[in-house]
Enzyme design. Structure first.
Site: not given
Length: 464
Positions: A34-36, A39-41, A443
């Protein structure tokens, strides 16, 4: 020095980190590059922090209507800085959770930019230092980024991408949102709830254009009732930037109008991160900015796989995670693994009102030659919705008239993003309308409307 792994994953978003964790669970020696941000964007700048922002806006709306519930809260107000800070804290907490899970499953996280360097080889650049990884299975999960289209290319100041829209330094008085898909409409809802004058521009003929036409129309009326100005079948043909605002020229059917706004949000789709991955030295095909794969996430290059947004629509985190798991389990030769049926992937928009859907729209089902029974049930017929003070909404079912198969379901209204899973489970289990009609729903709940909308397809709805 060359390091060998059973599996190497490139990209730590919801596709990549889930794939790596599953591989770790299966006993594979796994590396995640992972470069940044882990968890990503999605986790850092998308799904999660935007929902934190929208939750603040939702509570603010409730404050403004407290008297309806017999409550008195005084004058409602907000601190934009605190709203943004909470959103970032939520993202930070979950990022730490991902780090823990990867460590727990013995996944080696390698920071740097990964690039294919030959058959079964990946070179990772770490601040100018190269590191060579080798594996017979490499999963590309590099995600996607916001598409930039003239004349509304994000500049970080007057024209915002999702990052600037999530971390504003001040509240804009007016906002132009270009694109009315999930991202555009969610930001439009957030800023409108906080008081901004919001104009939405959509090049196609209706907002939320991938949704069922009835849901789109219902949503448009709700958004306009809130005060949004909506222009469909419209393009932004020019954008003049001022010192602290813009003048946009909109064109529709040959007519042009000018709209002034403090800021612009560009939300015109995404394009896969295919650059600088070393694809040019492989058989991997790229089509319309996305890597081409088969039903098992395999590319045309042996041993190389692609998942998530990189592999194309629908660009959804849960689709990426599912692909990550099925891809790894297929590699591990786990029995009972099935290819992903993209018709069974639910989609959610967390606007006000919420929108959720799965499967075929009514129009698409008819286009494909199905004879359909269509059921519709209004929120106004549901006791829980009325008690919540949320009587505006609709649930629609599209059912194969000959077999009873649920072809699609489409919802707009409060908490529908928490309801769509009922139909997701039904479609995954290949349940027909007969099973849905025999299911006992509790319900009072909003979930009762799933059954009522199915009953309505046969003229049997009880409460409408």
């Amino acid at each position: 020095m060359t390091e060998k792994f059973d599996l190497v994953v490139v990209g730590g978003g919801p596709g990549g980190y889930v794939a790596a964790i599953r591989a770790g669970q299966l006993g594979m020696r796994t590396a995640l590059v992972e470069r940044e941000h882990l968890g990503g964007i999605c986790l850092n700048w998308g799904c999660i922090p935007t929902k934190a922002l929208l939750r603040s806006a939702e509570i603010f709306e409730q404050f403004k209507h407290a008297a309806h519930y017999g409550l008195s809260v005084g004058e409602a107000g907000f601190d934009l800085g605190q709203i943004v800070m909470r959103s970032r804290q939520v993202a930070g907490q979950l990022k730490a959770g991902v780090t823990h899970l990867l460590r727990k499953n013995k996944v080696e996280v390698i920071e740097g930019h990964g690039r294919l360097s030959g058959p079964g080889a990946l070179r990772v650049d770490q601040w100018g230092v190269g590191r060579e990884l080798r594996s017979s299975h490499i999963v590309l999960a590099t995600g996607a980024r916001a598409r930039a289209l003239a004349p509304v290319e994000p500049d970080g100041k007057l024209v915002w991408s999702y990052k600037e829209a999530m971390t504003p330094d001040r509240m804009p008085d007016s906002l132009l949102v270009v694109g009315s898909g999930a991202i555009g409409i969610e930001f439009a809802s957030f800023y409108r709830s906080l008081g901004a004058e919001v104009t939405v521009v959509e090049v196609r003929e209706r907002v939320l254009p991938v949704e069922d036409a009835e849901v789109s129309e219902f949503g448009r009326k709700a958004f306009e009732k809130q005060g949004m100005r909506i222009h469909t079948s419209t393009t932004v043909c020019a954008l003049e930037k001022k010192a602290d605002g813009v003048v946009a020229t909109l064109e529709s059917a040959g007519r042009r109008v000018e709209v002034q706004a403090d800021r612009v949000i560009a939300a015109v789709g995404v394009v896969g991160n295919v650059e600088d991955l070393g694809l040019e030295g492989t058989r991997i095909r790229v089509n319309n900015g996305h890597v081409v794969t088969d039903e098992w996430c395999r590319t045309d290059e042996p041993g190389i796989y692609a998942i998530g947004d990189l592999a194309g629509a629908p660009c959804l985190a849960h689709k990426a995670s599912h692909e990550g798991i099925l891809c790894v389990e297929r590699i591990a030769e786990i029995e009972g693994v099935h290819p992903l049926d993209r018709r069974r992937i639910p989609a959610c928009t967390y606007s006000r009102p919420q929108v959720a859907s799965i499967g075929l729209t009514e129009a698409r089902a008819i286009e494909l030659g199905y004879q359909v029974n269509v059921g519709r049930f209004p929120f106004a017929g549901n006791g829980k919705a009325i008690a919540l003070g949320e009587p505006e909404g609709l649930i629609k079912t599209v059912i194969d008239a000959s077999t009873g198969e649920l072809l699609g379901a489409h919802m707009v209204g409060a908490e529908v993003t928490e309801l769509i899973h009922g139909f997701s489970i039904g479609m995954a289990a290949e349940a027909t309308a007969a099973e849905l009609l025999q299911t006992v729903f509790p319900h009072p709940t909003l979930s009762e409307m799933l059954q009522e909308a199915t009953l309505a397809a046969y003229g049997r709805a009880i409460h409408s």
